[in-house]
Design a protein around this motif. Structure first.
Motif, PDB file in Angstrom:
ATOM      1  N   TRP A 271       9.812  -4.569  -5.176  1.00  0.00           N
ATOM      2  CA  TRP A 271       9.505  -4.392  -3.754  1.00  0.00           C
ATOM      3  C   TRP A 271       9.099  -2.943  -3.499  1.00  0.00           C
ATOM      4  N   GLN A 272       7.810  -2.746  -3.313  1.00  0.00           N
ATOM      5  CA  GLN A 272       7.292  -1.407  -3.002  1.00  0.00           C
ATOM      6  C   GLN A 272       7.239  -1.251  -1.487  1.00  0.00           C
ATOM      7  N   THR A 273       8.072  -0.361  -0.961  1.00  0.00           N
ATOM      8  CA  THR A 273       8.283  -0.275   0.485  1.00  0.00           C
ATOM      9  C   THR A 273       7.376   0.713   1.194  1.00  0.00           C
ATOM     10  N   GLY A 274       6.820   1.696   0.449  1.00  0.00           N
ATOM     11  CA  GLY A 274       6.198   2.838   1.118  1.00  0.00           C
ATOM     12  C   GLY A 274       7.273   3.827   1.532  1.00  0.00           C
ATOM     13  N   LYS A 275       6.854   5.033   1.888  1.00  0.00           N
ATOM     14  CA  LYS A 275       7.799   6.131   2.128  1.00  0.00           C
ATOM     15  C   LYS A 275       8.709   5.873   3.329  1.00  0.00           C
ATOM     16  N   ALA A 276       8.144   5.384   4.426  1.00  0.00           N
ATOM     17  CA  ALA A 276       8.901   5.292   5.682  1.00  0.00           C
ATOM     18  C   ALA A 276      10.063   4.305   5.596  1.00  0.00           C
ATOM     19  N   TYR A 277       9.934   3.281   4.732  1.00  0.00           N
ATOM     20  CA  TYR A 277      10.933   2.212   4.691  1.00  0.00           C
ATOM     21  C   TYR A 277      11.838   2.299   3.464  1.00  0.00           C
TER      22      TYR A 277
ATOM     23  N   GLY B  96       0.830  -1.207   0.000  1.00  0.00           N
ATOM     24  CA  GLY B  96       0.000   0.000   0.000  1.00  0.00           C
ATOM     25  C   GLY B  96       0.861   1.252   0.000  1.00  0.00           C
ATOM     26  N   SER B  97       0.204   2.400  -0.170  1.00  0.00           N
ATOM     27  CA  SER B  97       0.933   3.667  -0.318  1.00  0.00           C
ATOM     28  C   SER B  97       1.722   4.024   0.945  1.00  0.00           C
ATOM     29  N   LEU B  98       1.276   3.545   2.102  1.00  0.00           N
ATOM     30  CA  LEU B  98       1.970   3.862   3.349  1.00  0.00           C
ATOM     31  C   LEU B  98       3.012   2.808   3.714  1.00  0.00           C
ATOM     32  N   GLY B  99       3.049   1.716   2.948  1.00  0.00           N
ATOM     33  CA  GLY B  99       3.974   0.639   3.273  1.00  0.00           C
ATOM     34  C   GLY B  99       3.395  -0.273   4.342  1.00  0.00           C
ATOM     35  N   ALA B 100       4.075  -1.372   4.611  1.00  0.00           N
ATOM     36  CA  ALA B 100       3.636  -2.327   5.627  1.00  0.00           C
ATOM     37  C   ALA B 100       4.885  -2.873   6.303  1.00  0.00           C
ATOM     38  N   ARG B 101       5.063  -2.524   7.563  1.00  0.00           N
ATOM     39  CA  ARG B 101       6.309  -2.840   8.256  1.00  0.00           C
ATOM     40  C   ARG B 101       6.599  -4.347   8.268  1.00  0.00           C
ATOM     41  N   THR B 102       5.576  -5.151   8.560  1.00  0.00           N
ATOM     42  CA  THR B 102       5.796  -6.596   8.645  1.00  0.00           C
ATOM     43  C   THR B 102       6.294  -7.154   7.314  1.00  0.00           C
ATOM     44  N   LEU B 103       5.661  -6.749   6.219  1.00  0.00           N
ATOM     45  CA  LEU B 103       6.093  -7.212   4.899  1.00  0.00           C
ATOM     46  C   LEU B 103       7.537  -6.777   4.641  1.00  0.00           C
ATOM     47  N   ASN B 104       7.810  -5.503   4.904  1.00  0.00           N
ATOM     48  CA  ASN B 104       9.139  -4.965   4.621  1.00  0.00           C
ATOM     49  C   ASN B 104      10.226  -5.678   5.411  1.00  0.00           C
ATOM     50  N   GLU B 105       9.981  -5.878   6.695  1.00  0.00           N
ATOM     51  CA  GLU B 105      11.009  -6.520   7.526  1.00  0.00           C
ATOM     52  C   GLU B 105      11.207  -7.988   7.147  1.00  0.00           C
TER      53      GLU B 105
ATOM     54  N   THR C 173      11.341   0.375  -4.566  1.00  0.00           N
ATOM     55  CA  THR C 173      10.741   1.676  -4.841  1.00  0.00           C
ATOM     56  C   THR C 173       9.757   2.039  -3.729  1.00  0.00           C
ATOM     57  N   GLN C 174       9.720   3.325  -3.374  1.00  0.00           N
ATOM     58  CA  GLN C 174       8.771   3.755  -2.339  1.00  0.00           C
ATOM     59  C   GLN C 174       7.343   3.721  -2.877  1.00  0.00           C
ATOM     60  N   PHE C 175       7.178   4.104  -4.133  1.00  0.00           N
ATOM     61  CA  PHE C 175       5.849   4.137  -4.758  1.00  0.00           C
ATOM     62  C   PHE C 175       5.935   3.509  -6.138  1.00  0.00           C
ATOM     63  N   LEU C 176       4.852   2.924  -6.564  1.00  0.00           N
ATOM     64  CA  LEU C 176       4.765   2.365  -7.915  1.00  0.00           C
ATOM     65  C   LEU C 176       3.865   3.269  -8.743  1.00  0.00           C
ATOM     66  N   THR C 177       4.464   3.925  -9.734  1.00  0.00           N
ATOM     67  CA  THR C 177       3.670   4.827 -10.568  1.00  0.00           C
ATOM     68  C   THR C 177       2.950   4.079 -11.680  1.00  0.00           C
ATOM     69  N   ASP C 178       3.446   2.900 -12.055  1.00  0.00           N
ATOM     70  CA  ASP C 178       2.812   2.105 -13.113  1.00  0.00           C
ATOM     71  C   ASP C 178       2.407   0.741 -12.548  1.00  0.00           C
TER      72      ASP C 178
END
Length: 368
Positions: free
Chosen positions: A228-234, A201-210, A251-256
């Motif tokens: 791997w779309q991380t969201g901004k914080a990660y 999602g646009s805000l990222g997900a900590r569990t997925l990222n870690e 990438t923090q965000f996926l534009t496509d």
């Protein structure tokens, strides 16, 4: 109502899962009624206040906020904001004079639709989840029509008001013609290698990222590429973790998103209603890790509706650090499972949802 120039308010937001369906409905209204006037009503400070004007629509903001279930004292200010929002919504309804008001869920939809119902203006609810939200349950009694994405919603709403339409998705997601090979190449990846899309999602997900960060070498060893779309914080942490590794796009965000989906053999995602609808329409096998931080744990219920039908694999957030990466590797090694999940998830899709919802809107403004 002027047949040439009907007026509609669409209210709700807070997340992309509410905003993208709202914009899809607005687009379908414009196709059906080219002269229609559409006003959005959102919550001040939330993402709809940027996304809606960027899509070319006007929006009014309410100072509404969600209830804090952990700190009850904070709800004094929430109640004051709700009171102000109800007053502001009444003014917006009186000034704009809509022929119908559509609620897509999110903080702002409650005051807006309540104000419309008090004025006897027809309202339509769009419930995206398999477990109805509190706001929609409260508004259902006086709503004319309730459009849902899952069967069995008679548990929450009057059966005679329900229409099964599915959830509208971003039209660009369904862009035809891009092959998996072209999509992978567009991300600078090997076009012939199996690829997993991780999206929180646009805000990222900590569990997925870690979970992913701790296992990057395992994917490289298995010959699996990652988007791997991380969201901004990660974002910075993810980029640093993948430094020097081939076959991993961070990438923090996926534009496509259309290309990201097309590139993927498997998608790992939270279980928001919008994401699930996109996966269904595209027939994408998925591993779903429901967010535990949502009302009524509705993402788990959304994910279970798929996993019970062999259309996705459910990994709980609590178990993700231990189970997610093994589940990805096992699934990617099983072509028959990927194929069967892809067929099963596509069978659950409900295409043309935006047009079906506008059919129902047309009926209620015609008084049927």
């Amino acid at each position: 109502m002027s047949a040439q120039k009907p007026r509609f308010i669409i209210s709700g937001g807070g997340t992309g899962g509410h905003i993208f369906p709202a914009l899809s409905i607005a687009g379908a209204i414009k196709r059906r009624y080219p002269q229609a006037e559409i006003l959005f009503v959102g919550a001040l400070g939330r993402m709809e206040m940027d996304k809606v004007p960027a899509a070319g629509y006007s929006i009014e903001g309410l100072p509404v906020a969600g209830f804090d279930r952990r700190n009850l004292l904070r709800n004094i200010s929430v109640l004051l904001k709700l009171r102000k929002s109800l007053a502001r919504a009444r003014h917006i309804i009186a000034d704009f004079k809509p022929d119908a008001v559509i609620g897509v869920g999110g903080y702002a939809s409650g005051p807006t639709l309540k104000a419309a119902q008090r004025k006897k203006i027809p309202t339509l609810l769009q419930e995206q989840n398999s477990y109805a939200g509190v706001t929609n349950k409260l508004l259902a009694k006086k709503a004319r029509r309730i459009c849902v994405a899952y069967p069995g919603m008679e548990r929450f709403f009057p059966a005679e008001k329900i229409t099964l339409t599915g959830n509208p998705v971003r039209p660009e997601i369904l862009r035809p013609g891009i092959t998996p090979e072209q999509a992978r190449a567009s991300f600078g990846l090997d076009q012939d290698k199996p690829t997993v899309l991780i999206v929180g999602g646009s805000l990222g997900a900590r569990t997925l990222n870690e979970s992913i960060e701790a296992s990057l070498q395992q994917f490289a060893d298995a010959g699996i590429q990652l988007i791997w779309q991380t969201g901004k914080a990660y974002g910075n942490k993810g980029t640093e973790a993948a430094k020097g590794m081939k076959g991993i796009v961070v990438t923090q965000f996926l534009t496509d998103m259309a290309a990201a989906y097309a590139a993927a053999s498997l998608v790992v995602s939270r279980a928001g209603a919008g994401s699930i609808s996109e996966l269904e329409l595209l027939g994408k096998p998925a591993i779903l890790v429901p967010s535990p931080n949502v009302a009524e744990d509705h993402q788990t219920k959304n994910a279970r509706a798929l996993s019970d039908n062999g259309a996705a694999i459910l990994v709980t957030d609590a178990q993700a650090r231990q189970e997610l990466v093994p589940a990805i590797l096992k699934t990617m090694a099983d072509t028959a499972l990927l194929n069967s999940m892809g067929k099963a998830i596509r069978n659950l899709s409900l295409p043309g949802s935006d047009e079906k919802i506008v059919d129902e809107i047309s009926k209620i403004i015609a008084g049927k």
